[in-house]
Design a protein around this motif. Structure first.
Motif, PDB file in Angstrom:
ATOM      1  N   THR A 217      42.602  49.682  73.940  1.00  0.00           N
ATOM      2  CA  THR A 217      42.363  50.108  75.485  1.00  0.00           C
ATOM      3  C   THR A 217      43.453  49.577  76.386  1.00  0.00           C
ATOM      4  O   THR A 217      43.812  50.406  77.485  1.00  0.00           O
ATOM      5  CB  THR A 217      40.891  49.666  76.129  1.00  0.00           C
ATOM      6  N   ARG A 218      43.904  48.340  76.128  1.00  0.00           N
ATOM      7  CA  ARG A 218      45.130  47.976  76.933  1.00  0.00           C
ATOM      8  C   ARG A 218      46.131  48.954  76.939  1.00  0.00           C
ATOM      9  O   ARG A 218      46.754  49.212  77.949  1.00  0.00           O
ATOM     10  CB  ARG A 218      45.018  46.608  76.726  1.00  0.00           C
ATOM     11  N   LYS A 219      46.641  49.361  75.975  1.00  0.00           N
ATOM     12  CA  LYS A 219      47.739  49.835  75.302  1.00  0.00           C
ATOM     13  C   LYS A 219      47.588  51.405  76.247  1.00  0.00           C
ATOM     14  O   LYS A 219      48.545  51.908  76.737  1.00  0.00           O
ATOM     15  CB  LYS A 219      47.936  49.924  73.892  1.00  0.00           C
ATOM     16  N   ALA A 220      46.199  51.865  75.765  1.00  0.00           N
ATOM     17  CA  ALA A 220      46.200  53.473  76.591  1.00  0.00           C
ATOM     18  C   ALA A 220      46.204  53.111  78.172  1.00  0.00           C
ATOM     19  O   ALA A 220      46.921  53.995  78.806  1.00  0.00           O
ATOM     20  CB  ALA A 220      44.742  53.680  76.200  1.00  0.00           C
TER      21      ALA A 220
ATOM     22  N   LEU B 140      47.979  50.947  80.044  1.00  0.00           N
ATOM     23  CA  LEU B 140      49.552  50.835  80.192  1.00  0.00           C
ATOM     24  C   LEU B 140      50.176  52.171  80.365  1.00  0.00           C
ATOM     25  O   LEU B 140      51.157  52.563  81.130  1.00  0.00           O
ATOM     26  CB  LEU B 140      49.999  49.769  79.457  1.00  0.00           C
ATOM     27  N   GLY B 141      49.836  52.929  78.971  1.00  0.00           N
ATOM     28  CA  GLY B 141      50.652  54.169  78.697  1.00  0.00           C
ATOM     29  C   GLY B 141      50.258  55.249  79.639  1.00  0.00           C
ATOM     30  O   GLY B 141      50.987  55.827  80.294  1.00  0.00           O
ATOM     31  N   SER B 142      48.879  55.202  80.205  1.00  0.00           N
ATOM     32  CA  SER B 142      48.448  56.278  81.210  1.00  0.00           C
ATOM     33  C   SER B 142      49.026  55.795  82.453  1.00  0.00           C
ATOM     34  O   SER B 142      49.362  56.828  83.353  1.00  0.00           O
ATOM     35  CB  SER B 142      46.926  55.937  81.333  1.00  0.00           C
ATOM     36  N   ALA B 143      48.900  54.599  82.754  1.00  0.00           N
ATOM     37  CA  ALA B 143      49.820  54.347  84.333  1.00  0.00           C
ATOM     38  C   ALA B 143      51.366  54.543  84.116  1.00  0.00           C
ATOM     39  O   ALA B 143      51.458  55.040  85.185  1.00  0.00           O
ATOM     40  CB  ALA B 143      49.360  52.525  84.279  1.00  0.00           C
ATOM     41  N   GLY B 144      51.887  54.605  83.241  1.00  0.00           N
ATOM     42  CA  GLY B 144      53.217  54.791  83.190  1.00  0.00           C
ATOM     43  C   GLY B 144      53.183  56.084  83.402  1.00  0.00           C
ATOM     44  O   GLY B 144      54.238  56.824  84.069  1.00  0.00           O
ATOM     45  N   PHE B 145      52.691  56.977  82.519  1.00  0.00           N
ATOM     46  CA  PHE B 145      52.834  58.597  82.436  1.00  0.00           C
ATOM     47  C   PHE B 145      52.236  59.024  83.901  1.00  0.00           C
ATOM     48  O   PHE B 145      52.813  59.835  84.448  1.00  0.00           O
ATOM     49  CB  PHE B 145      51.749  58.916  81.495  1.00  0.00           C
TER      50      PHE B 145
ATOM     51  N   PHE C 164      40.271  57.158  74.629  1.00  0.00           N
ATOM     52  CA  PHE C 164      40.891  55.943  73.905  1.00  0.00           C
ATOM     53  C   PHE C 164      42.607  56.350  73.808  1.00  0.00           C
ATOM     54  O   PHE C 164      42.912  56.162  72.707  1.00  0.00           O
ATOM     55  CB  PHE C 164      40.288  55.378  72.664  1.00  0.00           C
ATOM     56  N   GLY C 165      42.998  57.226  74.532  1.00  0.00           N
ATOM     57  CA  GLY C 165      44.480  57.320  74.685  1.00  0.00           C
ATOM     58  C   GLY C 165      45.071  57.686  75.953  1.00  0.00           C
ATOM     59  O   GLY C 165      44.464  57.032  77.063  1.00  0.00           O
ATOM     60  N   THR C 166      46.075  58.525  76.208  1.00  0.00           N
ATOM     61  CA  THR C 166      46.825  58.811  77.431  1.00  0.00           C
ATOM     62  C   THR C 166      46.735  60.293  77.583  1.00  0.00           C
ATOM     63  O   THR C 166      46.597  61.036  76.636  1.00  0.00           O
ATOM     64  CB  THR C 166      47.907  58.319  77.359  1.00  0.00           C
ATOM     65  N   PRO C 167      46.928  60.635  78.835  1.00  0.00           N
ATOM     66  CA  PRO C 167      47.096  62.238  78.767  1.00  0.00           C
ATOM     67  C   PRO C 167      48.512  62.713  78.490  1.00  0.00           C
ATOM     68  O   PRO C 167      48.834  63.748  78.269  1.00  0.00           O
ATOM     69  CB  PRO C 167      47.062  62.370  80.548  1.00  0.00           C
ATOM     70  N   ALA C 168      49.471  61.734  78.276  1.00  0.00           N
ATOM     71  CA  ALA C 168      50.906  62.047  77.692  1.00  0.00           C
ATOM     72  C   ALA C 168      50.791  62.572  76.258  1.00  0.00           C
ATOM     73  O   ALA C 168      50.143  62.006  75.385  1.00  0.00           O
ATOM     74  CB  ALA C 168      51.623  60.627  77.639  1.00  0.00           C
ATOM     75  N   PRO C 169      51.363  63.479  75.895  1.00  0.00           N
ATOM     76  CA  PRO C 169      51.588  64.194  74.741  1.00  0.00           C
ATOM     77  C   PRO C 169      51.918  63.324  73.560  1.00  0.00           C
ATOM     78  O   PRO C 169      51.508  63.448  72.178  1.00  0.00           O
ATOM     79  CB  PRO C 169      52.362  65.260  74.731  1.00  0.00           C
ATOM     80  N   VAL C 170      52.791  62.399  74.004  1.00  0.00           N
ATOM     81  CA  VAL C 170      53.290  61.058  72.798  1.00  0.00           C
ATOM     82  C   VAL C 170      52.365  60.390  72.495  1.00  0.00           C
ATOM     83  O   VAL C 170      52.316  59.850  71.648  1.00  0.00           O
ATOM     84  CB  VAL C 170      54.431  60.631  73.360  1.00  0.00           C
ATOM     85  N   ALA C 171      51.070  60.264  73.422  1.00  0.00           N
ATOM     86  CA  ALA C 171      50.011  59.333  73.011  1.00  0.00           C
ATOM     87  C   ALA C 171      48.688  59.784  73.172  1.00  0.00           C
ATOM     88  O   ALA C 171      48.143  59.371  74.113  1.00  0.00           O
ATOM     89  CB  ALA C 171      50.367  57.873  73.738  1.00  0.00           C
TER      90      ALA C 171
END
Length: 164
Positions: free
Chosen positions: A3-6, A8-13, A68-75
């Motif tokens: 969840t934490r990684k998701a 952070l990834g979502s915030a960056g995206f 449990f992921g991000t909207p970014a295609p890479v994650a």
């Protein structure tokens, strides 16, 4: 994905994708200068901006908490995201980004943003049709097919869809 990684990834995206498309580029086109414009439309613009930003943040958060992921295609998410605003329309993020452009048009009286929004909406439609939908069908199969059949892509339902 944790969840934490998701998150952070979502915030960056969030900063890169919607921030660039609905923030940086409109700023480059307008410098956010206020042109003479009717006050009630400026107020409507602020309301549209607030609502669109709320929808966008909610949709991004849903990818972390439900997918449990991000909207970014890479994650991408591990699970199909169908809760919250996704029960009404399949593409709330794209609609929110386009609404951010409309809100800026009304707030600043900058009509140059309307052709830009039209180009962006075409790009979104092409990306959804030729990239996202095939990937979701491949990754989530009949679950996605059922969801896609029940929930419109671009015009929200009046009542929320409930998964059987």
């Amino acid at each position: 994905m944790q969840t934490r990684k998701a998150a952070l990834g979502s915030a960056g995206f969030f900063v890169l994708a919607p921030g660039g498309v609905a923030g940086v580029i409109p700023w480059l086109l307008t410098r956010w200068r206020m042109e003479p414009f009717w006050l009630p439309l400026r107020i409507l613009g602020v309301a549209v901006l607030v609502l669109a930003l709320t929808v966008l943040i909610s949709a991004f958060a849903r990818f972390v908490t439900e997918g449990f992921g991000t909207p970014a295609p890479v994650a991408p998410p591990d699970r199909l995201v169908v809760g919250g605003l996704y029960r009404f329309v399949r593409n709330p993020m794209y609609l929110a980004v386009l609404s951010l452009m409309l809100g800026q048009t009304l707030l600043f009286g900058q009509w140059i943003l309307l052709p830009y929004a039209a180009i962006v909406s075409l790009a979104f439609a092409v990306m959804v049709r030729f990239h996202e939908e095939p990937v979701l069908r491949r990754d989530f199969g009949t679950q996605y097919d059922s969801y896609r059949a029940a929930v419109p892509g671009w015009w929200p339902r009046l009542r929320p869809w409930h998964q059987n």
